[in-house]
Design a protein around this motif. Structure first.
Motif, short mmCIF file in Angstrom:
data_model
loop_
_atom_site.label_atom_id
_atom_site.label_comp_id
_atom_site.label_asym_id
_atom_site.label_seq_id
_atom_site.Cartn_x
_atom_site.Cartn_y
_atom_site.Cartn_z
N LEU A 122 1.05 -1.11 0.15
CA LEU A 122 0.01 0.01 -0.02
C LEU A 122 1.00 1.17 -0.25
CD1 LEU A 122 -2.46 1.84 0.47
CD2 LEU A 122 -2.29 1.31 2.85
N THR A 123 0.86 2.01 -1.14
CA THR A 123 1.64 3.27 -1.01
C THR A 123 0.82 4.52 -0.62
OG1 THR A 123 1.24 3.58 -3.34
CG2 THR A 123 2.90 2.48 -2.92
N ILE A 124 1.51 5.17 0.24
CA ILE A 124 0.80 6.30 0.65
C ILE A 124 1.69 7.39 0.57
CG2 ILE A 124 -0.27 7.65 2.83
CD1 ILE A 124 -0.89 4.88 3.92
N VAL A 165 -2.45 5.27 -2.46
CA VAL A 165 -3.30 6.30 -1.84
C VAL A 165 -2.32 7.81 -2.21
CG1 VAL A 165 -4.03 7.45 0.09
CG2 VAL A 165 -4.80 5.00 -0.22
N PHE A 166 -2.89 8.86 -2.57
CA PHE A 166 -2.16 10.07 -2.56
C PHE A 166 -3.03 11.16 -1.36
CE2 PHE A 166 -0.80 14.44 -3.53
CZ PHE A 166 0.37 14.15 -3.91
N LEU A 167 -2.37 11.41 -0.32
CA LEU A 167 -3.04 12.16 0.72
C LEU A 167 -2.43 13.56 0.54
CD1 LEU A 167 -2.36 10.50 4.28
CD2 LEU A 167 -4.51 10.46 2.58
N THR A 168 -3.40 14.48 0.67
CA THR A 168 -3.05 15.90 0.89
C THR A 168 -4.00 16.92 1.65
OG1 THR A 168 -2.45 17.83 -0.58
CG2 THR A 168 -4.40 16.71 -1.25
N LYS A 223 3.75 13.71 -7.35
CA LYS A 223 2.66 13.74 -8.16
C LYS A 223 1.87 12.51 -7.65
CE LYS A 223 4.01 11.85 -12.37
NZ LYS A 223 5.18 11.67 -13.06
N PRO A 224 0.64 12.63 -7.68
CA PRO A 224 -0.24 11.37 -7.64
C PRO A 224 0.19 10.26 -8.77
CG PRO A 224 -1.82 13.40 -7.49
CD PRO A 224 -0.05 13.65 -7.92
N ALA A 225 0.32 9.07 -8.44
CA ALA A 225 0.13 8.05 -9.51
C ALA A 225 -1.22 8.12 -9.88
CB ALA A 225 0.57 6.70 -8.77
N VAL A 226 -1.11 7.66 -11.32
CA VAL A 226 -2.43 7.84 -11.90
C VAL A 226 -3.64 7.07 -11.58
CG1 VAL A 226 -1.89 8.70 -14.30
CG2 VAL A 226 -1.57 6.17 -13.83
N ASP A 227 -3.03 5.99 -10.86
CA ASP A 227 -4.16 4.72 -10.25
C ASP A 227 -4.25 5.06 -8.79
OD1 ASP A 227 -1.52 4.28 -10.16
OD2 ASP A 227 -1.93 1.90 -10.52
N ALA A 228 -3.79 6.38 -8.10
CA ALA A 228 -3.95 6.34 -6.80
C ALA A 228 -5.34 7.08 -6.48
CB ALA A 228 -2.80 7.28 -6.21
N VAL A 229 -5.64 6.54 -5.21
CA VAL A 229 -6.77 7.20 -4.59
C VAL A 229 -6.74 8.55 -4.00
CG1 VAL A 229 -8.80 6.88 -2.85
CG2 VAL A 229 -7.80 4.92 -4.30
N VAL A 270 -8.49 5.10 4.22
CA VAL A 270 -7.21 4.40 3.65
C VAL A 270 -7.25 3.00 3.78
CG1 VAL A 270 -4.83 4.24 3.88
CG2 VAL A 270 -5.71 6.32 4.08
N LEU A 271 -7.73 2.28 5.01
CA LEU A 271 -8.15 0.79 5.06
C LEU A 271 -9.11 0.57 4.17
CD1 LEU A 271 -8.14 0.52 8.86
CD2 LEU A 271 -6.45 -0.42 7.30
N ALA A 272 -10.26 1.13 3.64
CA ALA A 272 -11.38 0.99 2.77
C ALA A 272 -10.68 0.58 1.54
CB ALA A 272 -12.31 1.93 2.73
N VAL A 273 -9.51 1.30 1.04
CA VAL A 273 -8.76 1.06 -0.25
C VAL A 273 -8.30 -0.40 -0.20
CG1 VAL A 273 -6.96 1.81 -1.64
CG2 VAL A 273 -8.13 3.37 -0.42
#
Ligand code: DC
Length: 226
Positions: A10-12, A149-152, A198-204, A220-223
């Motif tokens: 899981l990448t954050i 996941v991409f958090l901001t 930058k967010p990966a194209v397939d990141a939530v 995040v856990l739901a991902v």
């Protein structure tokens, strides 16, 4: 299968102050997965380079430093954060400072320094799974990760969170200075030519502005476990 590529990741990713560190730690704990704090590696190299008195813009010298610096993570016995040993010295506290963050951001823009840290990061991928916290986890280091996941959060909110954290540690800072520093670091991390933030194209994409920690952890856990 024993191949590490079968181990779920899981990448954050996200900018500083987005809550990545705390969220990653909590999610890893809930999943029972290992945690890679990749920012700590860049901070450790920046710190080691500083200790050696290197000019942080000297790509060759800093790369050699990245290749030779021994970085070890040691689980805390006191229930606190993981300790980071840099060449045998416990540098946990030094690595948390804004100075260390700025040094990390500076050396992280050197492509050969990033290259020197790749294998070390890949080695964290071990069963039963890995939560990888950073800037380029989903784009460069673990592009095949099953969960991204991409958090901001807004720069103002991130500055406020950082301000609170640093105050709690008894460090003296002003909110305005912090926000300026955060914006400068974001700009540098996002505009560098290698592995820009930058967010990966397939990141939530999750904007955590105004959200509580528990809510972000649940999202995040739901991902991973929808
Ligand atoms: O997440 P952090 O604040 O500890 O990271 C410190 C700096 O390290 C950040 O400004 C950019 C750099 N970094 C990076 O370039 N790539 C990563 N995967 C993690 C951190």
């Amino acid at each position: 299968m024993s191949s590490s590529s079968s181990v779920p990741v899981l990448t954050i990713d996200g900018p500083s102050g987005s809550g990545k560190g705390t969220i990653s730690r909590m999610v890893a704990e809930k999943l029972g997965w290992r945690l890679l704090d990749s920012g700590a590696l860049y901070r450790a190299v920046g710190y080691a380079a500083g200790m050696e008195g290197l000019d942080l813009s000297d790509a060759e010298a800093v790369t050699r430093c990245a290749q030779t610096t021994k970085i070890r993570f040691q689980a805390a016995t006191d229930g606190n954060d993981t300790h980071v040993l840099v060449n045998g010295h416990d540098a946990t506290d030094e690595l948390r400072t804004e100075t260390a963050g700025a040094a990390a951001s500076a050396i992280a823009s050197i492509p050969s320094v990033r290259q020197a840290l790749v294998d070390m990061q890949l080695a964290f991928r071990k069963a039963p799974g890995l939560v990888a916290d950073g800037r380029d986890m989903g784009t460069v280091i673990f592009p095949d990760a099953a969960f991204k996941v991409f958090l901001t959060a807004s720069a103002a909110e991130r500055a406020k969170r950082r301000y609170k954290q640093l105050k709690e540690k008894g460090l003296s800072v002003t909110l305005a200075t912090l926000q300026r520093e955060i914006e400068a670091r974001d700009a540098r991390d996002a505009s560098r030519t290698v592995a820009p933030l930058k967010p990966a194209v397939d990141a939530v994409f999750i904007d955590t502005t105004g959200m509580g920690i528990e809510d972000v952890v649940a999202k995040v856990l739901a991902v991973v476990r929808p």
